[in-house]
Scaffold this motif. Structure first.
Motif, PDB file in Angstrom:
ATOM      1  N   SER A 151      11.481 -27.537  50.632  1.00 48.84           N
ATOM      2  CA  SER A 151      12.281 -27.962  49.484  1.00 48.84           C
ATOM      3  C   SER A 151      11.360 -28.359  48.326  1.00 48.84           C
ATOM      4  O   SER A 151      10.344 -29.011  48.533  1.00 48.84           O
ATOM      5  N   GLY A 152      11.734 -27.929  47.131  1.00 45.50           N
ATOM      6  CA  GLY A 152      10.963 -28.293  45.939  1.00 45.50           C
ATOM      7  C   GLY A 152       9.781 -27.387  45.680  1.00 45.50           C
ATOM      8  O   GLY A 152       8.980 -27.624  44.771  1.00 45.50           O
ATOM      9  N   LYS A 195      11.570 -22.079  44.776  1.00 44.67           N
ATOM     10  CA  LYS A 195      12.366 -20.865  45.037  1.00 44.67           C
ATOM     11  C   LYS A 195      13.439 -20.681  43.949  1.00 44.67           C
ATOM     12  O   LYS A 195      13.577 -19.599  43.380  1.00 44.67           O
ATOM     13  N   THR A 196      14.157 -21.778  43.677  1.00 43.26           N
ATOM     14  CA  THR A 196      15.206 -21.695  42.658  1.00 43.26           C
ATOM     15  C   THR A 196      14.591 -21.407  41.294  1.00 43.26           C
ATOM     16  O   THR A 196      15.138 -20.640  40.498  1.00 43.26           O
ATOM     17  N   THR A 197      13.435 -22.010  41.048  1.00 37.57           N
ATOM     18  CA  THR A 197      12.775 -21.815  39.762  1.00 37.57           C
ATOM     19  C   THR A 197      12.437 -20.339  39.556  1.00 37.57           C
ATOM     20  O   THR A 197      12.689 -19.786  38.487  1.00 37.57           O
ATOM     21  N   TYR A 243      14.866 -20.109  31.710  1.00 36.80           N
ATOM     22  CA  TYR A 243      13.649 -20.710  31.146  1.00 36.80           C
ATOM     23  C   TYR A 243      12.687 -19.547  30.895  1.00 36.80           C
ATOM     24  O   TYR A 243      12.767 -18.528  31.581  1.00 36.80           O
ATOM     25  N   HIS A 284      18.072 -21.447  53.497  1.00 37.33           N
ATOM     26  CA  HIS A 284      17.386 -22.381  54.386  1.00 37.33           C
ATOM     27  C   HIS A 284      17.675 -22.019  55.837  1.00 37.33           C
ATOM     28  O   HIS A 284      16.880 -22.273  56.714  1.00 37.33           O
TER      29      HIS A 284
HETATM   30  N1  LIG Z   1      15.422 -28.727  35.499  1.00 35.58           N
HETATM   31  C1  LIG Z   1      14.290 -29.225  35.964  1.00 35.58           C
HETATM   32  N2  LIG Z   1      13.517 -30.014  35.209  1.00 35.58           N
HETATM   33  C2  LIG Z   1      12.365 -30.512  35.670  1.00 35.58           C
HETATM   34  N3  LIG Z   1      11.873 -30.265  36.917  1.00 35.58           N
HETATM   35  C3  LIG Z   1      12.600 -29.487  37.730  1.00 35.58           C
HETATM   36  C4  LIG Z   1      13.846 -28.926  37.307  1.00 35.58           C
HETATM   37  N4  LIG Z   1      14.334 -28.178  38.327  1.00 35.58           N
HETATM   38  C5  LIG Z   1      13.440 -28.277  39.329  1.00 35.58           C
HETATM   39  N5  LIG Z   1      12.411 -29.049  38.976  1.00 35.58           N
HETATM   40  C6  LIG Z   1      11.220 -29.347  39.794  1.00 35.58           C
HETATM   41  O1  LIG Z   1      10.568 -28.129  40.040  1.00 35.58           O
HETATM   42  C7  LIG Z   1      10.117 -28.050  41.374  1.00 35.58           C
HETATM   43  C8  LIG Z   1      10.682 -26.795  42.062  1.00 35.58           C
HETATM   44  O2  LIG Z   1      12.075 -26.945  42.185  1.00 35.58           O
HETATM   45  P1  LIG Z   1      13.032 -25.800  42.771  1.00 35.58           P
HETATM   46  O3  LIG Z   1      14.432 -26.262  42.585  1.00 35.58           O
HETATM   47  O4  LIG Z   1      12.651 -24.505  42.189  1.00 35.58           O
HETATM   48  O5  LIG Z   1      12.643 -25.822  44.295  1.00 35.58           O
HETATM   49  P2  LIG Z   1      13.327 -25.103  45.534  1.00 35.58           P
HETATM   50  O6  LIG Z   1      12.216 -24.503  46.302  1.00 35.58           O
HETATM   51  O7  LIG Z   1      14.408 -24.196  45.094  1.00 35.58           O
HETATM   52  O8  LIG Z   1      13.923 -26.343  46.298  1.00 35.58           O
HETATM   53  P3  LIG Z   1      15.242 -26.452  47.230  1.00 35.58           P
HETATM   54  O9  LIG Z   1      14.969 -25.598  48.406  1.00 35.58           O
HETATM   55  O10 LIG Z   1      15.269 -27.902  47.588  1.00 35.58           O
HETATM   56  O11 LIG Z   1      16.395 -26.018  46.414  1.00 35.58           O
HETATM   57  C9  LIG Z   1      10.533 -29.345  42.036  1.00 35.58           C
HETATM   58  O12 LIG Z   1       9.401 -30.191  42.049  1.00 35.58           O
HETATM   59  C10 LIG Z   1      11.600 -29.913  41.144  1.00 35.58           C
HETATM   60  O13 LIG Z   1      11.548 -31.319  41.128  1.00 35.58           O
END
Ligand SMILES: Nc1ncnc2c1ncn2[C@@H]1O[C@H](COP(=O)(O)OP(=O)(O)OP(=O)(O)O)[C@@H](O)[C@H]1O
Length: 572
Positions: free
Chosen positions: A368-369, A372-374, A383, A526
């Motif tokens: 998590s974090g 992936k979503t980014t 973005y 997940h």
């Molecule tokens: N809108 C935002 N503004 C600032 N930081 C962000 C934002 N969205 C995500 N982050 C940060 O960017 C990092 C990557 O987040 P992301 O959501 O891409 O992770 P993820 O792998 O998809 O996590 P998860 O599996 O929990 O959904 C994290 O440290 C998060 O705190």
């Protein structure tokens, strides 16, 4: 700022001219009235000519009727002008907010935006109507009244006007204080709005934590600050009104006493004295008008300033001037040395290279974090990358129009957002001009038909605010139906099946597999059971892309993914 304010009159020029010229005629009639009274007392009364008196009476009646009609026009059309301008600004602001990028919404409180679009513009309409009109009329009647008074008796006219500079000073002084007070008041009501928005939309969380008292106290604090800010504004306003009232009555009193003395000494006829006292009112009225404007101007301008603050915030993600409206993308996605950070402090992605072939199903897994979503948010340009580039079918996504790029991408979010409305309307959100057959077909593919058939109102069932009356699984299926309708070549599924029970999940998974066929599909999952059929699995960690291969390849590799696999399936 004033220049920009006046630019909003342009589309309503005709209305403004009719309103303004009517106001000028009303002001001229008002200026002429005391002269008529003077003539009436000094000339007509002593002559005892009853016929002329009656004729003059009838003429005055006609003038009054004309004046009444004009007053109606000024009041109605003037307000129409004001509300038209207010509506234009509100629409412009809403449109502007719609075009803002994700980062804007990340950093802005919903309540604050709501406040700007609603409350802040309330006084603008009034200012747009009364501002220029009252200002001009006030100056015109003031100068007109003074010239006529000067003509009747210069000494008395000078005595009457001598106090005006004090009034002007008072007005200016109060203006500054009120400006500050209203601006503060607007910012406090925005805080109250933000608090209400937070607590109401989070009501379920509040109640599950039994934090109602805590929320009430936080609200009380904000509401109290607003009350205080408004009280200060009213106090300044009351001080302003009463000082101006006192000054204006003082002028009338002085003119009455000095005028009476002049009259005893034969310098002024009775008619002239009466007309003079009437003119003092005409002279003072503009000051009253200016004082009302003084109250309105800072209020309206404070709102207008906040309006401009937002309007001047350029959307972060914009189309390049030569951006191409792409059509028929296949979905071949490449990340070329992509670096990205949400803010200055921390890099989220560093040097990401990815090659996704059109039609592939890619699963992103990892802690998590990790980002992936980014990664997925960068593809529709929610973005922009800080360094490197992302291309689809060999075209840099920044060279495409945002609209055409996003029309090729469908996203099913983890947290499904539905709009207040019917089931049908929510499915049709995927394709605005969808026919009824297409909607039914989409619902069928998403396995929603049985559920919809069980509802007394079927497709016309209201789903409540944000789909409150639906279960998690039903919401998810509705979102999937919406996506079947949109039918994009690139699909992003953010843990799309997480809210479904095992039986439904199986059916949906089947539907999603059908949907994914011949499309590029990116799945953020997940639960590994849902991604066994993926063409490739990409493991994302904080360091970047750690592993990339088929499901079985990665399990055999014995790395991070293999560990995840063993944990989830409890294999050692
Ligand atoms: N809108 C935002 N503004 C600032 N930081 C962000 C934002 N969205 C995500 N982050 C940060 O960017 C990092 C990557 O987040 P992301 O959501 O891409 O992770 P993820 O792998 O998809 O996590 P998860 O599996 O929990 O959904 C994290 O440290 C998060 O705190």
């Amino acid at each position: 700022m004033l220049k920009r304010f006046f630019s909003y009159y342009k589309p309503h020029k005709r209305l403004f001219i009719i309103d303004f010229s009517s106001a000028v005629v009303v002001a001229i009639l008002e200026l002429a009235f005391p002269v008529a009274v003077q003539w009436f007392i000094d000339k007509l009364l002593p002559s005892g000519d009853w016929n002329t008196i009656v004729t003059i009476g009838v003429l005055l009646l006609i003038v009054y009727l004309v004046s009444t009609v004009l007053q109606f026009i000024v009041s109605y059309l003037g307000h129409k002008l004001g509300i038209n301008i207010e509506t234009d600004m509100r629409e412009q602001l809403f449109t502007h907010v719609q075009r803002q990028s994700f980062r804007f919404f990340d950093n802005t409180k919903t309540g604050h935006v709501m406040s700007r679009i609603t409350n802040d513009l309330f006084d603008i309409g009034e200012l747009a109507h009364h501002g220029p009109e009252d200002f001009f009329i006030a100056i015109m009647t003031f100068i007109g009244a003074f010239l006529i008074m000067f003509n009747i008796n210069p000494e008395l006219a000078i005595i009457a006007i001598i106090m005006v500079p004090f009034l002007v000073w008072l007005v200016t002084f109060c203006n500054v204080k009120m400006n500050h007070a209203w601006k503060n008041m607007y910012s406090k009501i925005a805080d109250v709005n933000a608090r209400v928005e937070d607590s109401v939309s989070g009501a379920r969380v509040v109640q599950s934590f039994t934090n109602e008292e805590f929320e009430i106290n936080r609200f009380k604090k904000d509401n109290g600050s607003f009350r205080l800010a408004k009280l200060v504004a009213y106090k300044v306003m009351a001080g302003t009104h009463s000082s101006i009232y006192m000054m204006t009555r003082l002028v009338t009193l002085v003119v009455l006493v000095v005028g009476a003395w002049f009259s005893f000494n034969g310098k002024l006829t009775y008619g002239e004295l009466v007309s003079f006292v009437l003119y003092v009112n005409v002279l003072i009225k503009p000051v009253d008008k200016i004082s009302a404007l003084l109250e309105l101007y800072p209020k309206g301008m404070a709102g207008f300033r906040r309006f401009l603050d937002l309007i001047d915030q350029e959307p972060e993600i914009k189309d390049r001037p030569d951006a191409e409206a792409v059509k028929g993308l296949m979905g071949d996605i490449r990340f070329n040395d992509v670096h990205f950070r949400y803010d200055e402090h921390k890099a989220v992605l560093e040097g990401i290279n990815l090659n996704i072939r059109a039609g592939e199903t890619i699963a992103f897994v990892g802690p998590s974090g990790a980002g992936k979503t980014t990664i997925c948010s960068l593809i529709p340009r929610f973005y922009d990358v800080n360094e490197g580039a992302i291309s689809i079918d060999g075209i840099d996504i920044r060279d495409m129009t945002k609209h055409s790029l996003r029309s090729h991408i469908g996203i099913v979010q983890q947290d499904v957002f539905l709009f207040t409305g019917t089931i049908k309307e929510n499915i049709a959100y995927g394709k605005k001009n969808a026919s009824e057959e297409e909607i039914f077909e989409a619902a069928r593919k998403a396995h929603l038909v049985d559920f919809i058939a069980s509802l007394p109102e079927g497709y016309e069932t209201q789903i409540g605010e944000r789909g409150l009356k639906l279960s998690g699984g039903q919401k998810q299926r509705l979102a999937i139906a919406r996506m079947f309708l949109k039918n994009p070549p690139i699909l992003i599924l953010d843990e799309a099946t997480s809210a479904l029970d095992t039986a439904t999940e199986k059916i949906i998974q089947q539907a999603l597999n059908e949907l994914a066929a011949n499309r590029t599909t990116l799945v953020i999952a997940h639960r590994l059971a849902t991604i066994r059929d993926a063409d490739r699995v990409i493991v994302v960690t904080e360091e970047g892309i750690a592993e990339d291969g088929t499901y079985s390849e990665l399990v055999n590799q014995g790395g991070i993914f293999a560990k995840l696999h063993h944990i989830q399936f409890q294999e050692v």
